[in-house]
Design an enzyme around this catalytic site. Structure first.
Site, mmCIF file in Angstrom:
data_model
loop_
_atom_site.group_PDB
_atom_site.id
_atom_site.type_symbol
_atom_site.label_atom_id
_atom_site.label_comp_id
_atom_site.label_asym_id
_atom_site.label_seq_id
_atom_site.Cartn_x
_atom_site.Cartn_y
_atom_site.Cartn_z
ATOM 1 N N HIS A 12 -38.194 -15.507 80.921
ATOM 2 C CA HIS A 12 -38.182 -16.261 79.992
ATOM 3 C C HIS A 12 -38.874 -16.013 78.625
ATOM 4 C CE1 HIS A 12 -41.897 -17.468 81.492
ATOM 5 N NE2 HIS A 12 -42.427 -17.801 80.496
HETATM 6 C C1 UD1 Z 1 -43.068 -22.200 77.083
HETATM 7 C C2 UD1 Z 1 -44.291 -21.706 76.530
HETATM 8 C C3 UD1 Z 1 -44.625 -20.351 77.401
HETATM 9 C C4 UD1 Z 1 -44.536 -20.507 78.995
HETATM 10 C C5 UD1 Z 1 -43.179 -21.145 79.289
HETATM 11 C C6 UD1 Z 1 -43.245 -21.594 80.827
HETATM 12 C C7 UD1 Z 1 -44.987 -21.881 74.415
HETATM 13 C C8 UD1 Z 1 -44.971 -21.302 72.925
HETATM 14 N N1 UD1 Z 1 -44.249 -21.166 75.081
HETATM 15 O O1 UD1 Z 1 -42.074 -21.362 76.770
HETATM 16 O O2 UD1 Z 1 -46.021 -19.727 77.118
HETATM 17 O O3 UD1 Z 1 -44.572 -19.230 79.660
HETATM 18 O O4 UD1 Z 1 -43.084 -22.576 78.504
HETATM 19 O O5 UD1 Z 1 -42.117 -21.843 81.253
HETATM 20 O O6 UD1 Z 1 -45.724 -22.962 74.612
HETATM 21 N N2 UD1 Z 1 -35.956 -26.378 77.567
HETATM 22 C C9 UD1 Z 1 -35.048 -26.962 78.153
HETATM 23 N N3 UD1 Z 1 -35.550 -27.832 79.213
HETATM 24 C C10 UD1 Z 1 -36.916 -28.357 79.332
HETATM 25 C C11 UD1 Z 1 -38.009 -27.256 78.387
HETATM 26 C C12 UD1 Z 1 -37.265 -26.311 77.588
HETATM 27 O O7 UD1 Z 1 -33.896 -26.871 78.153
HETATM 28 O O8 UD1 Z 1 -37.589 -29.044 79.931
HETATM 29 C C13 UD1 Z 1 -35.226 -25.318 76.632
HETATM 30 C C14 UD1 Z 1 -34.952 -25.831 75.158
HETATM 31 O O9 UD1 Z 1 -33.977 -25.044 74.802
HETATM 32 C C15 UD1 Z 1 -36.403 -25.175 74.196
HETATM 33 C C16 UD1 Z 1 -36.390 -23.822 75.228
HETATM 34 O O10 UD1 Z 1 -36.111 -24.167 76.520
HETATM 35 O O11 UD1 Z 1 -36.096 -25.019 73.064
HETATM 36 C C17 UD1 Z 1 -37.767 -23.248 75.000
HETATM 37 O O12 UD1 Z 1 -38.640 -24.084 75.388
HETATM 38 P P1 UD1 Z 1 -40.372 -24.087 74.750
HETATM 39 O O13 UD1 Z 1 -41.306 -25.224 75.549
HETATM 40 O O14 UD1 Z 1 -40.415 -24.427 73.604
HETATM 41 O O15 UD1 Z 1 -40.790 -22.645 75.290
HETATM 42 P P2 UD1 Z 1 -40.723 -21.951 76.486
HETATM 43 O O16 UD1 Z 1 -39.704 -20.840 76.340
HETATM 44 O O17 UD1 Z 1 -40.317 -22.727 77.539
HETATM 45 N N1 UDP Z 2 -42.219 -21.809 89.009
HETATM 46 C C1 UDP Z 2 -41.477 -22.691 89.794
HETATM 47 N N2 UDP Z 2 -40.089 -22.690 90.054
HETATM 48 C C2 UDP Z 2 -39.381 -21.673 89.233
HETATM 49 C C3 UDP Z 2 -40.149 -20.655 88.656
HETATM 50 C C4 UDP Z 2 -41.522 -20.747 88.512
HETATM 51 O O1 UDP Z 2 -41.943 -23.689 90.314
HETATM 52 O O2 UDP Z 2 -37.916 -21.629 89.296
HETATM 53 C C5 UDP Z 2 -43.611 -22.004 89.029
HETATM 54 C C6 UDP Z 2 -44.388 -20.699 89.425
HETATM 55 O O3 UDP Z 2 -45.315 -21.160 90.440
HETATM 56 C C7 UDP Z 2 -45.060 -20.066 88.249
HETATM 57 C C8 UDP Z 2 -45.004 -21.489 87.321
HETATM 58 O O4 UDP Z 2 -43.943 -22.047 87.764
HETATM 59 O O5 UDP Z 2 -46.151 -19.319 88.441
HETATM 60 C C9 UDP Z 2 -45.256 -21.247 85.969
HETATM 61 O O6 UDP Z 2 -44.107 -20.585 85.644
HETATM 62 P P1 UDP Z 2 -43.496 -20.010 84.113
HETATM 63 O O7 UDP Z 2 -43.153 -18.562 84.580
HETATM 64 O O8 UDP Z 2 -42.672 -20.773 83.566
HETATM 65 O O9 UDP Z 2 -44.782 -19.842 83.269
HETATM 66 P P2 UDP Z 2 -45.788 -18.716 82.838
HETATM 67 O O10 UDP Z 2 -46.826 -18.544 83.686
HETATM 68 O O11 UDP Z 2 -45.184 -17.562 82.378
HETATM 69 O O12 UDP Z 2 -46.423 -19.635 81.518
#
Ligand code: UD1
Ligand code: UDP
Length: 361
Positions: free
Chosen positions: A204
């Site tokens: 991601h």
């Molecule tokens: C965010 C965090 C990242 C973390 C990740 C964990 C920031 C800057 N980034 O990244 O550090 O590693 O979460 O998973 O805070 N979206 C959905 N459904 C949801 C949430 C998001 O469809 O419930 C989609 C939307 O299109 C959104 C995109 O994912 O624009 C990105 O979501 P966002 O929370 O902005 O950043 P992440 O890439 O999820």
């Molecule tokens: N995780 C989960 N389901 C998934 C992928 C991840 O439950 O399909 C959990 C996993 O335990 C991971 C946590 O979500 O450590 C956070 O994951 P993510 O990679 O989104 O965030 P990051 O640690 O990179 O910020």
């Protein structure tokens, strides 16, 4: 009564807040849990509350997605109202997401003390939004809870007072260890028809999934790994459209799925021969589970997972060769464990927070 307010918002926050919440609750601390709504899909949010027995959020700010500025600003506006309506004695923030830095900025300007759980991690890569969020947050916090020793050096070098820094272990690992007995490995194997030997991948990071060029190279490398072992990919919503457009599903050994609940995800990882990831938390979890992990990034803010764990950084062009080596490794080989990743970080945090609150009363 002094109120401790926890601010959470996205998937990686939820396994971290639980152990801290429970340890403070056991010590009679008055608490409030705020969900900013940064993540909102059931499988990115609600499922963690159900599976990990987290308290219902006292408020969900419902901010949703947006550019960095839009999302951070919306969180800040809503949190300012929240903190004014329910004044905290201490705000606790977790990790490095936009909700973390937004809360830190708001609390600092309202002169509310703050604690950062997972302070001091540094990738030294300012192209990562998380690195900006971590650095700003740490500068504004009164209590800095650290998961690994090198974070202490980073914080002291940045001028943070040593008496603010506390090496407590890793609450993400508290949650992992507390849930190992609850994993239904056989159920997950049956549900997803998993073979004996398989890999799991999560992706991601913007650097991996946002640009079509990066995605194309990644898909080609993943197809090469899928020639060695089938790969099961619970896909974060961020990368799905680009990865699918680049033909990730064209290889019969690639199995895409929706994001998994925590218990299913950890069970799938635990039974796997190899994990490919760009996640922060997954580098830590594989270290404790003893599963080889190839992190598809040029750097990591969690180097302890390399020096005392199962993690390796890989460039996309080396992914297939590194996967071949990792798959040949003895899965039962003994592995090191980072210090204090023992399931008691939440209690250590509470043992510091409670007297800290008493001293300020
Ligand atoms: C965010 C965090 C990242 C973390 C990740 C964990 C920031 C800057 N980034 O990244 O550090 O590693 O979460 O998973 O805070 N979206 C959905 N459904 C949801 C949430 C998001 O469809 O419930 C989609 C939307 O299109 C959104 C995109 O994912 O624009 C990105 O979501 P966002 O929370 O902005 O950043 P992440 O890439 O999820
Ligand atoms: N995780 C989960 N389901 C998934 C992928 C991840 O439950 O399909 C959990 C996993 O335990 C991971 C946590 O979500 O450590 C956070 O994951 P993510 O990679 O989104 O965030 P990051 O640690 O990179 O910020």
């Amino acid at each position: 009564m002094q109120l401790v307010v926890h601010v959470t918002g996205a998937r990686p926050n939820f396994p971290k807040v639980g152990p801290v919440w429970r340890a403070l609750a056991a010590r009679g601390v008055d608490q409030r849990l705020i969900h900013t709504g940064q993540h909102y899909d059931d499988r990115m949010s609600e499922i963690f509350f159900r599976q990990l027995d987290l308290p219902r959020p006292d408020a969900n700010l419902g901010v949703g997605s947006g550019s960095h500025a839009v999302q951070t600003a919306h969180i800040m506006i809503a949190l300012e109202e929240e903190f004014l309506a329910h004044p905290p004695a201490l705000v606790m923030v977790y990790g490095d997401i936009n909700s973390t830095v937004a809360a830190a900025l708001v609390a600092a300007k309202l002169h509310i003390p703050m604690a950062h759980v997972e302070a001091g991690l540094r990738s030294f890569d300012m192209t990562m939004p998380e690195e900006i969020n971590r650095r700003v947050t740490d500068q504004l916090c009164d209590l800095l809870f650290v998961t690994s020793p090198e974070a202490i050096d980073h914080l002291t070098r940045e001028g943070m007072p040593t008496d603010a820094i506390h090496f407590v272990g890793n609450p993400m690992i508290d949650t992992l260890l507390a849930n190992l007995d609850r994993l239904d490995t056989a159920g997950v194997r049956a549900e997803f028809d998993l073979p004996d030997r398989y890999a799991v991948a999560t992706l991601h990071r913007p650097a991996n999934v946002d640009s079509p060029d990066a995605v194309r190279a990644l898909v080609e490398a993943l197809h090469g790994v899928a020639d060695l072992a089938p790969i099961y990919i619970p896909l974060h919503p961020r990368g799905r459209a680009n990865l699918v457009a680049a033909g990730i599903e064209a290889h019969p050994g690639i199995h895409l799925m929706d994001p998994l609940g925590y218990l299913e995800f950890i069970a799938m990882v635990r039974g796997s021969a190899l994990v490919l990831t760009d996640s922060g938390g997954v580098q830590e979890e594989t270290t404790i589970l003893g599963v080889p992990c190839l992190t598809m990034r040029p750097n990591t803010e969690r180097p302890i997972t390399i020096t005392q764990g199962t993690n390796r950084l890989v460039q996309v062009e080396d992914l297939v060769a590194e996967a071949r080596i990792a798959l040949a490794r003895d899965p039962n080989a003994p592995h090191a464990t980072p210090p204090l990743w023992d399931g008691h970080a939440g209690e250590r945090i509470a043992d510091i927070v409670v007297p800290w609150l008493a001293a300020r009363r």
